[in-house]
Design a protein around this motif. Structure first.
Motif, PDB file in Angstrom:
ATOM      1  N   ALA A 173       0.825  -1.209   0.000  1.00 19.05           N
ATOM      2  CA  ALA A 173       0.000   0.000   0.000  1.00 19.05           C
ATOM      3  C   ALA A 173       0.861   1.261   0.000  1.00 19.05           C
ATOM      4  CB  ALA A 173      -0.931  -0.008   1.209  1.00 19.05           C
ATOM      5  N   VAL A 174       1.982   1.210   0.714  1.00 18.64           N
ATOM      6  CA  VAL A 174       2.863   2.383   0.781  1.00 18.64           C
ATOM      7  C   VAL A 174       3.539   2.620  -0.562  1.00 18.64           C
ATOM      8  CG1 VAL A 174       5.026   3.241   1.764  1.00 18.64           C
ATOM      9  CG2 VAL A 174       3.261   2.307   3.252  1.00 18.64           C
ATOM     10  N   ARG A 175       4.020   1.537  -1.192  1.00 18.59           N
ATOM     11  CA  ARG A 175       4.680   1.690  -2.491  1.00 18.59           C
ATOM     12  C   ARG A 175       3.651   2.118  -3.530  1.00 18.59           C
ATOM     13  NH1 ARG A 175       6.740  -3.907  -1.675  1.00 18.59           N
ATOM     14  NH2 ARG A 175       8.600  -3.759  -0.358  1.00 18.59           N
ATOM     15  N   GLY A 176       3.834   3.250  -4.089  1.00 15.01           N
ATOM     16  CA  GLY A 176       2.909   3.757  -5.098  1.00 15.01           C
ATOM     17  C   GLY A 176       2.031   4.853  -4.551  1.00 15.01           C
ATOM     18  N   SER A 177       1.251   4.550  -3.516  1.00 16.55           N
ATOM     19  CA  SER A 177       0.341   5.557  -2.974  1.00 16.55           C
ATOM     20  C   SER A 177       1.024   6.477  -1.978  1.00 16.55           C
ATOM     21  CB  SER A 177      -0.861   4.875  -2.310  1.00 16.55           C
ATOM     22  OG  SER A 177      -0.438   4.043  -1.249  1.00 16.55           O
ATOM     23  N   GLY A 178       2.128   6.019  -1.361  1.00 15.81           N
ATOM     24  CA  GLY A 178       2.867   6.852  -0.425  1.00 15.81           C
ATOM     25  C   GLY A 178       4.224   7.235  -0.970  1.00 15.81           C
ATOM     26  N   ILE A 179       4.913   6.226  -1.501  1.00 15.30           N
ATOM     27  CA  ILE A 179       6.247   6.424  -2.073  1.00 15.30           C
ATOM     28  C   ILE A 179       6.209   5.999  -3.534  1.00 15.30           C
ATOM     29  CG2 ILE A 179       8.686   5.811  -1.934  1.00 15.30           C
ATOM     30  CD1 ILE A 179       8.282   5.150   1.017  1.00 15.30           C
ATOM     31  N   GLY A 180       6.343   6.971  -4.426  1.00 15.56           N
ATOM     32  CA  GLY A 180       6.402   6.682  -5.851  1.00 15.56           C
ATOM     33  C   GLY A 180       7.845   6.460  -6.280  1.00 15.56           C
ATOM     34  N   VAL A 181       8.020   5.777  -7.416  1.00 16.27           N
ATOM     35  CA  VAL A 181       9.360   5.416  -7.874  1.00 16.27           C
ATOM     36  C   VAL A 181       9.531   5.743  -9.356  1.00 16.27           C
ATOM     37  CG1 VAL A 181      11.067   3.564  -8.068  1.00 16.27           C
ATOM     38  CG2 VAL A 181       9.399   3.514  -6.211  1.00 16.27           C
ATOM     39  N   VAL A 182      10.675   6.341  -9.677  1.00 16.89           N
ATOM     40  CA  VAL A 182      11.074   6.551 -11.072  1.00 16.89           C
ATOM     41  C   VAL A 182      12.422   5.873 -11.247  1.00 16.89           C
ATOM     42  CG1 VAL A 182      11.621   8.207 -12.887  1.00 16.89           C
ATOM     43  CG2 VAL A 182       9.877   8.763 -11.170  1.00 16.89           C
ATOM     44  N   PHE A 183      12.484   4.881 -12.144  1.00 17.68           N
ATOM     45  CA  PHE A 183      13.710   4.135 -12.351  1.00 17.68           C
ATOM     46  C   PHE A 183      14.598   4.801 -13.396  1.00 17.68           C
ATOM     47  CE2 PHE A 183      10.732   0.960 -10.689  1.00 17.68           C
ATOM     48  CZ  PHE A 183      11.488   0.416  -9.660  1.00 17.68           C
ATOM     49  N   GLN A 184      15.835   4.338 -13.460  1.00 20.21           N
ATOM     50  CA  GLN A 184      16.804   4.891 -14.402  1.00 20.21           C
ATOM     51  C   GLN A 184      16.348   4.715 -15.839  1.00 20.21           C
ATOM     52  OE1 GLN A 184      20.752   3.468 -13.646  1.00 20.21           O
ATOM     53  NE2 GLN A 184      21.667   4.575 -15.335  1.00 20.21           N
ATOM     54  N   GLU A 185      15.791   3.556 -16.149  1.00 14.27           N
ATOM     55  CA  GLU A 185      15.283   3.268 -17.485  1.00 14.27           C
ATOM     56  C   GLU A 185      13.761   3.229 -17.431  1.00 14.27           C
ATOM     57  OE1 GLU A 185      16.890   2.937 -20.270  1.00 14.27           O
ATOM     58  OE2 GLU A 185      18.964   2.888 -19.557  1.00 14.27           O
ATOM     59  N   PRO A 186      13.075   3.996 -18.298  1.00 14.00           N
ATOM     60  CA  PRO A 186      11.607   3.967 -18.271  1.00 14.00           C
ATOM     61  C   PRO A 186      11.026   2.589 -18.571  1.00 14.00           C
ATOM     62  CG  PRO A 186      12.424   5.181 -20.191  1.00 14.00           C
ATOM     63  CD  PRO A 186      13.594   4.940 -19.290  1.00 14.00           C
ATOM     64  N   GLY A 187      11.824   1.732 -19.239  1.00 17.30           N
ATOM     65  CA  GLY A 187      11.364   0.376 -19.506  1.00 17.30           C
ATOM     66  C   GLY A 187      11.110  -0.428 -18.246  1.00 17.30           C
ATOM     67  N   ALA A 188      11.690   0.007 -17.110  1.00 20.52           N
ATOM     68  CA  ALA A 188      11.433  -0.674 -15.840  1.00 20.52           C
ATOM     69  C   ALA A 188      10.039  -0.361 -15.309  1.00 20.52           C
ATOM     70  CB  ALA A 188      12.485  -0.283 -14.806  1.00 20.52           C
ATOM     71  N   SER A 189       9.423   0.710 -15.809  1.00 14.68           N
ATOM     72  CA  SER A 189       8.090   1.118 -15.353  1.00 14.68           C
ATOM     73  C   SER A 189       7.018   0.893 -16.410  1.00 14.68           C
ATOM     74  CB  SER A 189       8.098   2.610 -14.980  1.00 14.68           C
ATOM     75  OG  SER A 189       9.056   2.897 -14.014  1.00 14.68           O
ATOM     76  N   LEU A 190       7.396   0.954 -17.681  1.00 14.55           N
ATOM     77  CA  LEU A 190       6.420   0.969 -18.765  1.00 14.55           C
ATOM     78  C   LEU A 190       6.508  -0.286 -19.618  1.00 14.55           C
ATOM     79  CD1 LEU A 190       6.944   4.658 -19.972  1.00 14.55           C
ATOM     80  CD2 LEU A 190       5.233   3.816 -18.343  1.00 14.55           C
ATOM     81  N   ASN A 191       5.343  -0.840 -19.968  1.00 14.82           N
ATOM     82  CA  ASN A 191       5.257  -1.927 -20.938  1.00 14.82           C
ATOM     83  C   ASN A 191       5.262  -1.308 -22.333  1.00 14.82           C
ATOM     84  OD1 ASN A 191       4.237  -3.928 -22.760  1.00 14.82           O
ATOM     85  ND2 ASN A 191       3.351  -5.034 -21.035  1.00 14.82           N
ATOM     86  N   PRO A 192       6.220  -1.642 -23.188  1.00 13.07           N
ATOM     87  CA  PRO A 192       6.369  -0.935 -24.463  1.00 13.07           C
ATOM     88  C   PRO A 192       5.202  -1.082 -25.433  1.00 13.07           C
ATOM     89  CG  PRO A 192       7.800  -2.866 -24.391  1.00 13.07           C
ATOM     90  CD  PRO A 192       7.246  -2.687 -23.013  1.00 13.07           C
ATOM     91  N   ILE A 193       4.363  -2.111 -25.236  1.00 11.49           N
ATOM     92  CA  ILE A 193       3.309  -2.356 -26.224  1.00 11.49           C
ATOM     93  C   ILE A 193       1.889  -2.142 -25.666  1.00 11.49           C
ATOM     94  CG2 ILE A 193       4.734  -3.907 -27.601  1.00 11.49           C
ATOM     95  CD1 ILE A 193       3.255  -6.263 -26.272  1.00 11.49           C
ATOM     96  N   ARG A 194       1.775  -1.625 -24.468  1.00  7.74           N
ATOM     97  CA  ARG A 194       0.457  -1.331 -23.903  1.00  7.74           C
ATOM     98  C   ARG A 194       0.264   0.176 -23.839  1.00  7.74           C
ATOM     99  NH1 ARG A 194      -1.774  -5.858 -21.448  1.00  7.74           N
ATOM    100  NH2 ARG A 194      -3.115  -4.675 -20.057  1.00  7.74           N
ATOM    101  N   LYS A 195      -0.934   0.616 -24.151  1.00  6.87           N
ATOM    102  CA  LYS A 195      -1.200   2.053 -24.165  1.00  6.87           C
ATOM    103  C   LYS A 195      -0.954   2.674 -22.788  1.00  6.87           C
ATOM    104  CE  LYS A 195      -4.426   2.322 -28.052  1.00  6.87           C
ATOM    105  NZ  LYS A 195      -5.768   2.771 -28.495  1.00  6.87           N
ATOM    106  N   ILE A 196      -0.521   3.911 -22.797  1.00  7.14           N
ATOM    107  CA  ILE A 196      -0.232   4.623 -21.553  1.00  7.14           C
ATOM    108  C   ILE A 196      -1.469   4.668 -20.668  1.00  7.14           C
ATOM    109  CG2 ILE A 196       0.505   6.820 -20.553  1.00  7.14           C
ATOM    110  CD1 ILE A 196       2.700   5.320 -22.097  1.00  7.14           C
ATOM    111  N   PHE A 197      -2.636   4.890 -21.255  1.00  3.89           N
ATOM    112  CA  PHE A 197      -3.862   4.925 -20.456  1.00  3.89           C
ATOM    113  C   PHE A 197      -4.058   3.616 -19.694  1.00  3.89           C
ATOM    114  CE2 PHE A 197      -8.279   3.505 -20.153  1.00  3.89           C
ATOM    115  CZ  PHE A 197      -8.748   4.422 -19.222  1.00  3.89           C
ATOM    116  N   VAL A 198      -3.831   2.489 -20.375  1.00  6.01           N
ATOM    117  CA  VAL A 198      -4.003   1.174 -19.738  1.00  6.01           C
ATOM    118  C   VAL A 198      -3.055   1.042 -18.553  1.00  6.01           C
ATOM    119  CG1 VAL A 198      -3.774  -1.320 -20.071  1.00  6.01           C
ATOM    120  CG2 VAL A 198      -4.809   0.095 -21.867  1.00  6.01           C
ATOM    121  N   GLN A 199      -1.859   1.568 -18.684  1.00  4.45           N
ATOM    122  CA  GLN A 199      -0.888   1.452 -17.608  1.00  4.45           C
ATOM    123  C   GLN A 199      -1.257   2.343 -16.418  1.00  4.45           C
ATOM    124  OE1 GLN A 199       3.231   0.728 -18.931  1.00  4.45           O
ATOM    125  NE2 GLN A 199       2.492   0.956 -21.035  1.00  4.45           N
ATOM    126  N   PHE A 200      -1.830   3.511 -16.694  1.00  8.47           N
ATOM    127  CA  PHE A 200      -2.388   4.329 -15.614  1.00  8.47           C
ATOM    128  C   PHE A 200      -3.521   3.576 -14.919  1.00  8.47           C
ATOM    129  CE2 PHE A 200      -0.224   8.114 -17.191  1.00  8.47           C
ATOM    130  CZ  PHE A 200      -0.109   8.900 -16.056  1.00  8.47           C
TER     131      PHE A 200
END
Length: 319
Positions: free
Chosen positions: A85-112
């Motif tokens: 619950a804390v990870r994300g809603s309390g402490i957000g994370v931005v990694f060095q490579e955006p590929g660690a956070s984003l699926n390259p073939i799924r729409k940004i809206f879906v990932q939100f």
């Protein structure tokens, strides 16, 4: 009155599972509301290990002593569900490579949608409204186009900007950023820095950032923590640490930066330690001011001025 200290690292000592030597030793840091703290140092000094220890990622590091507290609660004492619950809603994370956070073939809206729905029931319209609001606040030129795009259709710099926006989807009050500008060209680096500053200004989010880039530190940091050999060797306000360094390593880092006046940078002689020392100063073999006691005696903090401390006063004494 509520404390302004959102995140506090106290006496943190950790090692990697199976390792014989410690990786971090007696690390102390605090992060206050709306504050940006940058951790700097050479590769291998322990910055990313500190990042993993704060996140309490399973299997990454073994905490031997000390604590990491968020709003006064120790993260290591939380259950798996509480940490989730804390990870994300309390402490957000931005990694060095955006590929660690984003699926390259799924729409940004879906990932939100997936990120927000994982922490509570939401409708697709609620997600679209929230995502569009964040993208607009962070000055994306066409939020609808971004939300309907896949990361594979966007540039690396735009993907990193989207990763920052996605990290803010659940309104965290702390954002951990692991060298988010390192894989980008200089122009895009500047955009990422300005976006992080907008995050702080718009949402009063505290940012804990690891970086190698002293230009980034100079532009956005409120506080600077200098790390070497698994320890914080100097900590204080940016304006003080960068102008009047009190540790020989900090001074050496600043001399190694290319200057606009044409003066060549001065490299740091020697090499960083292959393992983390248990006693004394890890920088002693490379330090022009080192004495025998530096290698043998346990280090104690020396207060330079209010809010500024170092594990060595030699640079301050010797100019």
């Amino acid at each position: 009155m509520e404390s302004t200290e959102l995140l506090e690292v106290s006496g943190l000592t950790v090692r990697y599972p199976g390792a014989k030597t410690r990786t971090l030793r007696d690390v102390d840091l605090t992060l206050k509301k709306g504050e940006i703290t940058c951790v700097i140092g050479e590769s291998g000094c322990g910055k990313s290990t500190l990042f993993h220890a704060i996140l309490q990622l399973p299997g990454r590091v073994k905490l031997e002593k000390g604590s990491v507290t968020y709003h006064g609660r120790e993260l290591q004492a939380m259950s798996k569900s509480e940490l989730r619950a804390v990870r994300g809603s309390g402490i957000g994370v931005v990694f060095q490579e955006p590929g660690a956070s984003l699926n390259p073939i799924r729409k940004i809206f879906v990932q939100f949608y997936e990120a927000m729905n994982a922490h509570g029931k939401v409708t697709k319209q609620e997600v679209r409204d929230k995502a569009a609001s964040i993208l607009t606040t962070l000055e994306f030129p066409d939020p609808d186009r971004i939300l309907n795009s896949c990361p594979a259709q966007l540039s690396g710099g735009m993907n990193q900007r989207v990763a920052i926006a996605l990290a803010m989807a659940l309104d965290p009050d702390v954002l951990l950023a692991d060298d988010p500008t390192s894989a980008l060209d200089v122009t895009v680096q500047a955009q990422i820095v300005e976006e992080l500053i907008r995050v702080r200004d718009a949402y009063q989010t505290s940012i804990f950032m690891i970086t190698h880039n002293m230009g980034v530190v100079n532009r956005m940091a409120d506080k600077v923590a200098v790390m070497y050999g698994g320890r914080i060797v100097e900590y204080g306000p940016k304006s003080v640490v960068l102008k009047n360094p009190a540790h020989p390593y900090t001074a050496a880092l600043l001399r190694a930066i290319p200057k606009l006046d044409g003066q060549p940078p001065i490299g740091i002689p020697g090499k960083r330690p292959d393992s983390f020392v248990e006693k004394g100063c890890a920088f002693a073999p490379r330090c022009p001011y080192a004495r025998e006691s530096c290698r043998a005696e346990d280090l104690q903090k020396r207060i330079v001025c209010e809010g500024h401390w170092t594990l060595c006063g030699e640079a301050m004494k010797n100019g």
